[in-house]
Design a protein around this motif. Sequence first.
Motif, PDB file in Angstrom:
ATOM      1  N   ALA A 131       0.843  -1.195   0.000  1.00  0.00           N
ATOM      2  CA  ALA A 131       0.000   0.000   0.000  1.00  0.00           C
ATOM      3  C   ALA A 131       0.875   1.240   0.000  1.00  0.00           C
ATOM      4  CB  ALA A 131      -0.920  -0.018   1.210  1.00  0.00           C
ATOM      5  N   GLY A 132       0.252   2.402  -0.194  1.00  0.00           N
ATOM      6  CA  GLY A 132       0.975   3.662  -0.101  1.00  0.00           C
ATOM      7  C   GLY A 132       1.179   4.042   1.349  1.00  0.00           C
ATOM      8  N   LYS A 133       1.406   5.302   1.585  1.00  0.00           N
ATOM      9  CA  LYS A 133       1.704   5.760   2.940  1.00  0.00           C
ATOM     10  C   LYS A 133       0.796   6.925   3.306  1.00  0.00           C
ATOM     11  CE  LYS A 133       5.628   7.299   5.777  1.00  0.00           C
ATOM     12  NZ  LYS A 133       7.073   7.657   5.742  1.00  0.00           N
ATOM     13  N   SER A 134       0.123   6.784   4.448  1.00  0.00           N
ATOM     14  CA  SER A 134      -0.685   7.874   4.985  1.00  0.00           C
ATOM     15  C   SER A 134       0.173   8.692   5.944  1.00  0.00           C
ATOM     16  CB  SER A 134      -1.905   7.328   5.728  1.00  0.00           C
ATOM     17  OG  SER A 134      -2.749   6.621   4.849  1.00  0.00           O
ATOM     18  N   ILE A 135       0.174   9.999   5.773  1.00  0.00           N
ATOM     19  CA  ILE A 135       0.999  10.893   6.585  1.00  0.00           C
ATOM     20  C   ILE A 135       0.087  11.793   7.410  1.00  0.00           C
ATOM     21  CG2 ILE A 135       2.807  12.657   6.545  1.00  0.00           C
ATOM     22  CD1 ILE A 135       3.541  11.539   3.725  1.00  0.00           C
ATOM     23  N   HIS A 136       0.225  11.720   8.707  1.00  0.00           N
ATOM     24  CA  HIS A 136      -0.585  12.524   9.619  1.00  0.00           C
ATOM     25  C   HIS A 136       0.327  13.585  10.241  1.00  0.00           C
ATOM     26  CE1 HIS A 136      -3.541   9.346   9.109  1.00  0.00           C
ATOM     27  NE2 HIS A 136      -2.594   8.486   9.418  1.00  0.00           N
ATOM     28  N   ASP A 137       0.248  14.775   9.701  1.00  0.00           N
ATOM     29  CA  ASP A 137       1.119  15.876  10.128  1.00  0.00           C
ATOM     30  C   ASP A 137       0.363  16.781  11.091  1.00  0.00           C
ATOM     31  OD1 ASP A 137       2.806  18.114  10.326  1.00  0.00           O
ATOM     32  OD2 ASP A 137       3.600  17.778   8.309  1.00  0.00           O
ATOM     33  N   ASP A 138       1.008  17.119  12.187  1.00  0.00           N
ATOM     34  CA  ASP A 138       0.367  17.989  13.180  1.00  0.00           C
ATOM     35  C   ASP A 138       0.085  19.385  12.631  1.00  0.00           C
ATOM     36  OD1 ASP A 138       0.428  15.983  15.025  1.00  0.00           O
ATOM     37  OD2 ASP A 138       2.304  16.633  15.975  1.00  0.00           O
ATOM     38  N   ASN A 139       0.763  19.751  11.541  1.00  0.00           N
ATOM     39  CA  ASN A 139       0.603  21.104  11.011  1.00  0.00           C
ATOM     40  C   ASN A 139      -0.609  21.255  10.089  1.00  0.00           C
ATOM     41  OD1 ASN A 139       2.949  21.980  12.326  1.00  0.00           O
ATOM     42  ND2 ASN A 139       4.236  21.211  10.654  1.00  0.00           N
ATOM     43  N   THR A 140      -1.290  20.159   9.807  1.00  0.00           N
ATOM     44  CA  THR A 140      -2.467  20.230   8.940  1.00  0.00           C
ATOM     45  C   THR A 140      -3.545  19.310   9.471  1.00  0.00           C
ATOM     46  OG1 THR A 140      -3.302  19.771   6.703  1.00  0.00           O
ATOM     47  CG2 THR A 140      -1.435  18.471   7.452  1.00  0.00           C
ATOM     48  N   PRO A 141      -4.810  19.685   9.323  1.00  0.00           N
ATOM     49  CA  PRO A 141      -5.901  18.819   9.800  1.00  0.00           C
ATOM     50  C   PRO A 141      -6.203  17.673   8.840  1.00  0.00           C
ATOM     51  CG  PRO A 141      -6.813  20.814   8.819  1.00  0.00           C
ATOM     52  CD  PRO A 141      -5.306  20.983   8.822  1.00  0.00           C
ATOM     53  N   TYR A 142      -5.470  17.599   7.725  1.00  0.00           N
ATOM     54  CA  TYR A 142      -5.762  16.609   6.700  1.00  0.00           C
ATOM     55  C   TYR A 142      -4.745  15.469   6.723  1.00  0.00           C
ATOM     56  CZ  TYR A 142      -8.458  20.573   4.988  1.00  0.00           C
ATOM     57  OH  TYR A 142      -9.317  21.624   4.904  1.00  0.00           O
ATOM     58  N   THR A 143      -5.186  14.290   6.275  1.00  0.00           N
ATOM     59  CA  THR A 143      -4.279  13.177   6.053  1.00  0.00           C
ATOM     60  C   THR A 143      -3.693  13.302   4.651  1.00  0.00           C
ATOM     61  OG1 THR A 143      -5.451  11.673   7.521  1.00  0.00           O
ATOM     62  CG2 THR A 143      -4.081  10.674   5.827  1.00  0.00           C
ATOM     63  N   GLN A 144      -2.372  13.235   4.556  1.00  0.00           N
ATOM     64  CA  GLN A 144      -1.708  13.321   3.260  1.00  0.00           C
ATOM     65  C   GLN A 144      -1.359  11.917   2.781  1.00  0.00           C
ATOM     66  OE1 GLN A 144       1.384  15.911   4.879  1.00  0.00           O
ATOM     67  NE2 GLN A 144       0.670  17.559   3.551  1.00  0.00           N
ATOM     68  N   LEU A 145      -1.485  11.694   1.493  1.00  0.00           N
ATOM     69  CA  LEU A 145      -1.247  10.369   0.921  1.00  0.00           C
ATOM     70  C   LEU A 145      -0.093  10.410  -0.072  1.00  0.00           C
ATOM     71  CD1 LEU A 145      -4.949   9.277   0.295  1.00  0.00           C
ATOM     72  CD2 LEU A 145      -3.436   8.495   2.103  1.00  0.00           C
ATOM     73  N   ASP A 146       0.869   9.512   0.146  1.00  0.00           N
ATOM     74  CA  ASP A 146       2.002   9.357  -0.775  1.00  0.00           C
ATOM     75  C   ASP A 146       1.869   7.981  -1.404  1.00  0.00           C
ATOM     76  OD1 ASP A 146       4.371   9.186  -2.127  1.00  0.00           O
ATOM     77  OD2 ASP A 146       5.658   9.217  -0.345  1.00  0.00           O
ATOM     78  N   PHE A 147       1.661   7.932  -2.714  1.00  0.00           N
ATOM     79  CA  PHE A 147       1.433   6.668  -3.415  1.00  0.00           C
ATOM     80  C   PHE A 147       2.696   6.072  -4.024  1.00  0.00           C
ATOM     81  CE2 PHE A 147      -2.898   8.655  -3.837  1.00  0.00           C
ATOM     82  CZ  PHE A 147      -3.526   7.785  -2.958  1.00  0.00           C
ATOM     83  N   ASN A 148       3.871   6.616  -3.712  1.00  0.00           N
ATOM     84  CA  ASN A 148       5.108   6.072  -4.281  1.00  0.00           C
ATOM     85  C   ASN A 148       5.258   4.577  -3.994  1.00  0.00           C
ATOM     86  OD1 ASN A 148       5.916   8.448  -5.414  1.00  0.00           O
ATOM     87  ND2 ASN A 148       7.471   8.942  -3.885  1.00  0.00           N
ATOM     88  N   ARG A 149       4.908   4.159  -2.792  1.00  0.00           N
ATOM     89  CA  ARG A 149       5.081   2.757  -2.400  1.00  0.00           C
ATOM     90  C   ARG A 149       3.955   1.867  -2.902  1.00  0.00           C
ATOM     91  NH1 ARG A 149       5.643   1.896   3.945  1.00  0.00           N
ATOM     92  NH2 ARG A 149       3.375   1.791   3.762  1.00  0.00           N
ATOM     93  N   ALA A 150       2.833   2.459  -3.282  1.00  0.00           N
ATOM     94  CA  ALA A 150       1.667   1.680  -3.716  1.00  0.00           C
ATOM     95  C   ALA A 150       2.013   0.826  -4.931  1.00  0.00           C
ATOM     96  CB  ALA A 150       0.504   2.605  -4.042  1.00  0.00           C
ATOM     97  N   GLY A 151       1.809  -0.477  -4.799  1.00  0.00           N
ATOM     98  CA  GLY A 151       2.093  -1.397  -5.896  1.00  0.00           C
ATOM     99  C   GLY A 151       3.465  -2.024  -5.841  1.00  0.00           C
ATOM    100  N   THR A 152       4.298  -1.624  -4.879  1.00  0.00           N
ATOM    101  CA  THR A 152       5.603  -2.260  -4.727  1.00  0.00           C
ATOM    102  C   THR A 152       5.420  -3.742  -4.390  1.00  0.00           C
ATOM    103  OG1 THR A 152       6.650  -0.219  -3.968  1.00  0.00           O
ATOM    104  CG2 THR A 152       7.728  -2.283  -3.355  1.00  0.00           C
ATOM    105  N   PRO A 153       6.153  -4.643  -5.027  1.00  0.00           N
ATOM    106  CA  PRO A 153       5.942  -6.072  -4.781  1.00  0.00           C
ATOM    107  C   PRO A 153       6.395  -6.511  -3.396  1.00  0.00           C
ATOM    108  CG  PRO A 153       7.780  -5.753  -6.279  1.00  0.00           C
ATOM    109  CD  PRO A 153       7.150  -4.419  -6.092  1.00  0.00           C
ATOM    110  N   LEU A 154       5.568  -7.306  -2.743  1.00  0.00           N
ATOM    111  CA  LEU A 154       5.857  -7.847  -1.425  1.00  0.00           C
ATOM    112  C   LEU A 154       5.768  -9.357  -1.450  1.00  0.00           C
ATOM    113  CD1 LEU A 154       3.595  -5.740   1.009  1.00  0.00           C
ATOM    114  CD2 LEU A 154       6.036  -5.442   0.629  1.00  0.00           C
ATOM    115  N   LEU A 155       6.532  -9.986  -0.556  1.00  0.00           N
ATOM    116  CA  LEU A 155       6.265 -11.359  -0.164  1.00  0.00           C
ATOM    117  C   LEU A 155       5.825 -11.316   1.287  1.00  0.00           C
ATOM    118  CD1 LEU A 155       9.182 -13.497  -1.659  1.00  0.00           C
ATOM    119  CD2 LEU A 155       6.850 -13.240  -2.513  1.00  0.00           C
ATOM    120  N   GLU A 156       4.727 -11.963   1.596  1.00  0.00           N
ATOM    121  CA  GLU A 156       4.301 -12.094   2.983  1.00  0.00           C
ATOM    122  C   GLU A 156       4.641 -13.504   3.439  1.00  0.00           C
ATOM    123  OE1 GLU A 156       0.403 -11.759   5.925  1.00  0.00           O
ATOM    124  OE2 GLU A 156       0.354 -10.813   3.946  1.00  0.00           O
ATOM    125  N   ILE A 157       5.487 -13.596   4.464  1.00  0.00           N
ATOM    126  CA  ILE A 157       5.943 -14.888   4.986  1.00  0.00           C
ATOM    127  C   ILE A 157       5.220 -15.127   6.308  1.00  0.00           C
ATOM    128  CG2 ILE A 157       7.947 -16.255   5.677  1.00  0.00           C
ATOM    129  CD1 ILE A 157       8.728 -13.110   3.848  1.00  0.00           C
TER     130      ILE A 157
END
Length: 481
Positions: A131-157
């Motif tokens: 998944a991507g990354k949700s960023i919760h910054d104290d300086n803003t009331p909004y959740t920021q979303l960074d999709f750079n990681r979204a779709g990166t291949p994982l193995l779940e062991i």
Amino acid sequence: MKVDDGYEVVIGLEVHAQLLTKTKLFCGDTTLFGQEPNTQVSIVSLAHPGTLPKMNKEVIRLAVTLGLATHSEIVQRNYFARKNYFYPDLPKGYQISQHTTPICKGGFLEITVGTEKKSIKLNRIHMEEDAGKSIHDDNTPYTQLDFNRAGTPLLEIVTEPDLRSAEEAAAYVTTLRKLVRHLQVCDGNMEEGSLRCDVNISVRKKGDEKLGTKVEIKNLNSIRFIKKAVEYEKEQLIQKLKNGETILQQTKGWDETTSTTYIIRTKEDEDDYRYFPEPDLPPFNITAEEIETVRNAMPPLQSEIKEKLQTTYGLSTYDASLLAEDTELAGLFFGIAKETTNYKAAANWVIGPVKNHLTAQDESTDARTLNPSSIAQLISLTDEGLISYGIASQKIFPHLLSHPQTDIEEYIKSESLGLQSSDETDAHIDAALTKHAQKITEYRKGKKGLLSLFVGEVMKLSKGKANAEEVTKKISEKLNG
């Protein structure tokens, strides 16, 4: 009385390993870490209408590699599934994963805790997208979303619930991290999140066969935090049982500032995910020939490394076993052995000062950060009688850890670390024998173990700059002459 008296903790781990591929699982976006937010994305990873996923074949190869190394069954007929739990940081709103056909089934990983070895059974290894990354910054009331990681291949062991302590959990993740690095499947960098661990933990009365209600602690990115989280949650669960409270199935997070867990959500079962076969990706087959091709391209495993250490480098079974069970240490040994023929000394350095340093540093460093050429040079200088092993290991090596570009010979001169002269050694021997004169008679009456007392005193007086072998020989001659 200890809080866990009469109770047993049962632990299963789910480790997510980001794969060392150049592109994502279902599109050509790069997987570079640390780039500006939302720059490693495309219309596919952002789920624009009409876009379709396309399988990254390198992911299959890496999955098969890890499956073979963990003695798993490779499932040859595969397909992907949609996991319809809502993901706010995946633009599609769902995750593509595997369900009824994980690419690897069963298998095991052997760990060592203290002097005890234990085989931890695996349930499965499956492929999925991160998944991507949700960023919760104290300086803003909004959740920021960074999709750079979204779709990166994982193995779940995923392990079976075979672990029984925080130490075993830490040993398992440590061993797995070394294995994926050795296989070049994952870089194992927990601080960057490329290796993360979910801990499933429950407690029960000792002797009970039925598992207790589990609590899952999500996204632990440090071996130290894994140990702390298990210890903390174990005590919480046992205390609840003692108080007669009902334990709820919960998903929790870990607060590293307070070293406590906190509730994310309550009651989550597999049914909540509503799996069904992914309609946009066709099923795929892995042939027996393809599996053998992967097997033949794999780096040597522990048993092969141990045999090579004994036959090629003449190491003892003990030394070879210690090095082979840690592929990073073995790799460092092979690097040193390219620049020295004193293989025993190389093994002693790796098993001694290097391993001690890595243990003290926990997971914050690894053997790959050390320069084998520097250690080979310390071995050479010691063999030539220019420095003592004590000075090399206790003075120069610690300095090199923080100053790897140091010119070793210049450093020895500037710090006056070279071995003292023979005359200086003789003076220190006389001083040591004078100080412990009453012990000389005892030595001559048969207490030969006192020799180490005299040698130790000389080494102390010389501040480690005397040649221990020369000191031992000269004292023996004086006392036995």
